[in-house]
Design a protein around this motif. Sequence first.
Motif, mmCIF file in Angstrom:
data_model
loop_
_atom_site.group_PDB
_atom_site.id
_atom_site.type_symbol
_atom_site.label_atom_id
_atom_site.label_comp_id
_atom_site.label_asym_id
_atom_site.label_seq_id
_atom_site.Cartn_x
_atom_site.Cartn_y
_atom_site.Cartn_z
ATOM 1 N N UNK A 183 0.891 -1.223 -0.134
ATOM 2 C CA UNK A 183 0.068 -0.005 -0.074
ATOM 3 C C UNK A 183 0.909 1.362 0.076
ATOM 4 N N UNK A 184 1.963 1.336 0.732
ATOM 5 C CA UNK A 184 2.785 2.443 0.827
ATOM 6 C C UNK A 184 3.652 2.822 -0.591
ATOM 7 N N UNK A 185 3.913 1.619 -1.134
ATOM 8 C CA UNK A 185 4.559 1.893 -2.636
ATOM 9 C C UNK A 185 3.574 2.491 -3.523
ATOM 10 N N UNK A 186 2.306 1.547 -3.688
ATOM 11 C CA UNK A 186 1.368 1.979 -4.580
ATOM 12 C C UNK A 186 0.873 3.304 -4.382
ATOM 13 N N UNK A 187 0.749 3.952 -3.104
ATOM 14 C CA UNK A 187 0.384 5.299 -3.150
ATOM 15 C C UNK A 187 1.509 6.420 -3.464
ATOM 16 N N UNK A 188 2.581 5.738 -3.090
ATOM 17 C CA UNK A 188 3.809 6.546 -3.305
ATOM 18 C C UNK A 188 3.973 6.842 -4.947
ATOM 19 N N UNK A 189 3.944 5.890 -5.593
ATOM 20 C CA UNK A 189 3.989 6.004 -7.026
ATOM 21 C C UNK A 189 2.936 6.928 -7.889
ATOM 22 N N UNK A 190 1.735 6.943 -7.187
ATOM 23 C CA UNK A 190 0.641 7.780 -7.953
ATOM 24 C C UNK A 190 1.085 9.176 -8.203
ATOM 25 N N UNK A 225 30.605 -1.758 -4.446
ATOM 26 C CA UNK A 225 30.178 -3.161 -4.910
ATOM 27 C C UNK A 225 28.650 -3.151 -4.734
ATOM 28 N N UNK A 226 28.123 -4.105 -5.680
ATOM 29 C CA UNK A 226 26.766 -4.384 -5.865
ATOM 30 C C UNK A 226 26.071 -4.418 -4.654
ATOM 31 N N UNK A 227 26.571 -5.129 -3.659
ATOM 32 C CA UNK A 227 26.194 -5.349 -2.270
ATOM 33 C C UNK A 227 25.782 -3.830 -1.527
ATOM 34 N N UNK A 228 26.563 -2.991 -1.746
ATOM 35 C CA UNK A 228 26.344 -1.672 -1.058
ATOM 36 C C UNK A 228 25.156 -0.907 -2.003
ATOM 37 N N UNK A 229 25.329 -1.291 -3.270
ATOM 38 C CA UNK A 229 24.005 -0.480 -4.170
ATOM 39 C C UNK A 229 22.866 -1.368 -3.661
ATOM 40 N N UNK A 230 22.768 -2.462 -3.448
ATOM 41 C CA UNK A 230 21.575 -3.191 -2.601
ATOM 42 C C UNK A 230 21.136 -2.491 -1.563
ATOM 43 N N UNK A 231 21.988 -2.329 -0.743
ATOM 44 C CA UNK A 231 21.935 -1.684 0.816
ATOM 45 C C UNK A 231 21.318 -0.207 0.524
ATOM 46 N N UNK A 232 21.689 0.499 -0.528
ATOM 47 C CA UNK A 232 21.414 1.822 -0.661
ATOM 48 C C UNK A 232 19.715 1.600 -1.254
ATOM 49 N N UNK A 233 19.361 0.930 -1.816
ATOM 50 C CA UNK A 233 18.432 0.738 -2.476
ATOM 51 C C UNK A 233 17.106 0.710 -1.625
ATOM 52 N N UNK A 234 17.747 -0.601 -0.687
ATOM 53 C CA UNK A 234 16.911 -1.004 0.428
ATOM 54 C C UNK A 234 16.468 0.216 1.438
ATOM 55 N N UNK A 235 17.622 1.089 1.614
ATOM 56 C CA UNK A 235 17.358 2.030 2.533
ATOM 57 C C UNK A 235 16.534 3.279 1.854
ATOM 58 N N UNK A 236 16.510 3.406 0.658
ATOM 59 C CA UNK A 236 15.831 4.503 -0.105
ATOM 60 C C UNK A 236 14.410 4.021 -0.050
ATOM 61 N N UNK A 237 14.025 2.598 -0.303
ATOM 62 C CA UNK A 237 12.732 2.208 -0.012
ATOM 63 C C UNK A 237 12.087 2.424 1.237
ATOM 64 N N UNK A 254 9.688 -4.367 -7.321
ATOM 65 C CA UNK A 254 10.069 -3.632 -8.685
ATOM 66 C C UNK A 254 9.514 -2.373 -8.981
ATOM 67 N N UNK A 255 8.310 -2.223 -8.479
ATOM 68 C CA UNK A 255 7.718 -1.064 -8.816
ATOM 69 C C UNK A 255 8.519 0.281 -7.971
ATOM 70 N N UNK A 256 8.808 0.064 -6.673
ATOM 71 C CA UNK A 256 9.622 0.826 -5.938
ATOM 72 C C UNK A 256 11.113 1.013 -6.679
ATOM 73 N N UNK A 257 11.554 0.096 -7.333
ATOM 74 C CA UNK A 257 12.889 0.515 -8.064
ATOM 75 C C UNK A 257 12.671 1.270 -9.270
ATOM 76 N N UNK A 258 11.556 1.293 -10.116
ATOM 77 C CA UNK A 258 11.159 2.206 -11.021
ATOM 78 C C UNK A 258 10.940 3.619 -10.561
ATOM 79 N N UNK A 259 10.432 3.655 -9.114
ATOM 80 C CA UNK A 259 10.262 4.971 -8.691
ATOM 81 C C UNK A 259 11.577 5.616 -8.122
ATOM 82 N N UNK A 260 12.307 5.043 -7.603
ATOM 83 C CA UNK A 260 13.387 5.446 -6.830
ATOM 84 C C UNK A 260 14.694 4.816 -7.086
ATOM 85 N N UNK A 261 14.889 3.628 -7.791
ATOM 86 C CA UNK A 261 16.103 2.881 -7.649
ATOM 87 C C UNK A 261 16.672 2.874 -8.976
#
Length: 394
Positions: free
Chosen positions: A25-32, A170-182, A346-353
Amino acid sequence: MLIVFEVLYYVLLVFLAIPVLTFCIQILVAVLPGYRNQKINLQTASVALLIPAHNEAAGISDTLNSIKKAATPNTRIVVIADNCTDNTAEIARSHGAEVTARSHETLRGKGYALDFGIKYLSDNPPEIVIVFDADCLVHQDTINALVQSVIKDGRAVQGLYLIQSKPTSPVKTKLSEFAYVVKSWTRPLGFYRLGLPMQLMGSGMAFPWSQIAQADFSHGSIVEDMKLGIDLAGQKMAPKFCPEAFVSSIFPEHQEGEKTQRKRWEHGHLGMILQEGVPLLGRGIKSFDLDMVAMALDLCVPPVALLFLLSGLFSLLSLILYVSGNETFPLMLGIMQFLLLSTFVLIAWVKHGTKIISLTALLAFAPVYAISKIKMYISFFGDRQTEWVKSRKD
């Protein structure tokens, strides 16, 4: 044996349904579409900036320079040199900051430093207190935006605080950044659009003096910001999001430092879910307080890697039930919730990742990244981190 599996399956279904649906629900409303930043006006309220610092000589100059560029009129910059063994205090003074030093053999951590700083301000209290970490950059209009939001809402607010990776990370840090952005941007933006609160994130937090003067920071929690947000929600003053305010910092480059930081965050979060999440949800439902319920639901969403692992386990149980008894309905539930969660990631990735990590890297490494954290999650039950430890950054 089949009955045992069925009971475990439906128990897991109940426990997973709440955080998965909250996340989606949080992601859905965020991308509207439709959200626009508010206009930032010059604010003249008296403001004190509290900056707890433990051996931050290497980076505090950049932090203070960014703050001075964004500072409003009537702003005090106060650095709490907490158990420092370097020249943090001298550097802070050379940049025009007030410095108050604290030293204690056993009571260590950001919470104790903030408690000390609040007492220091009490002789001449400001109208608004803003907390920044000593290793962050404060971007233009951030302080004005935070002050404006506090005046408007009459309660604590949290700016957009992002911890970013370097291009060579490294990719692991990029994944951590994406998780933190979400966690710190996409999900809070969804609740913000619904008029609901968010968790405090540690840096870029702003408070009316009347609130922070009564806050308890001396409990020694390793997630003192999260604990304070929950306490405020329990007082029916849950913090609000201020996306116009932007604060950033960098993930530790040292592998051990990043591991320590991640363990402190995630063990602290899991501890808060067990200790505070369910009780807060019950209180919110009982008192019909929507902000309290929303705060509890948001708190009960575990780190996305753990949520992904639990969802995968749920799908595996669904498959076992299907193979054992040819039960199609449980299998459908298990696959549907896993696909639902994966889709909204994946929707969150499209929005901010998209600028953080490529889709190929996300799909290829995210499962490996989640599996690599199983040991850390298991250690929560036998080797839980309960003491504050500074993350090594270099």
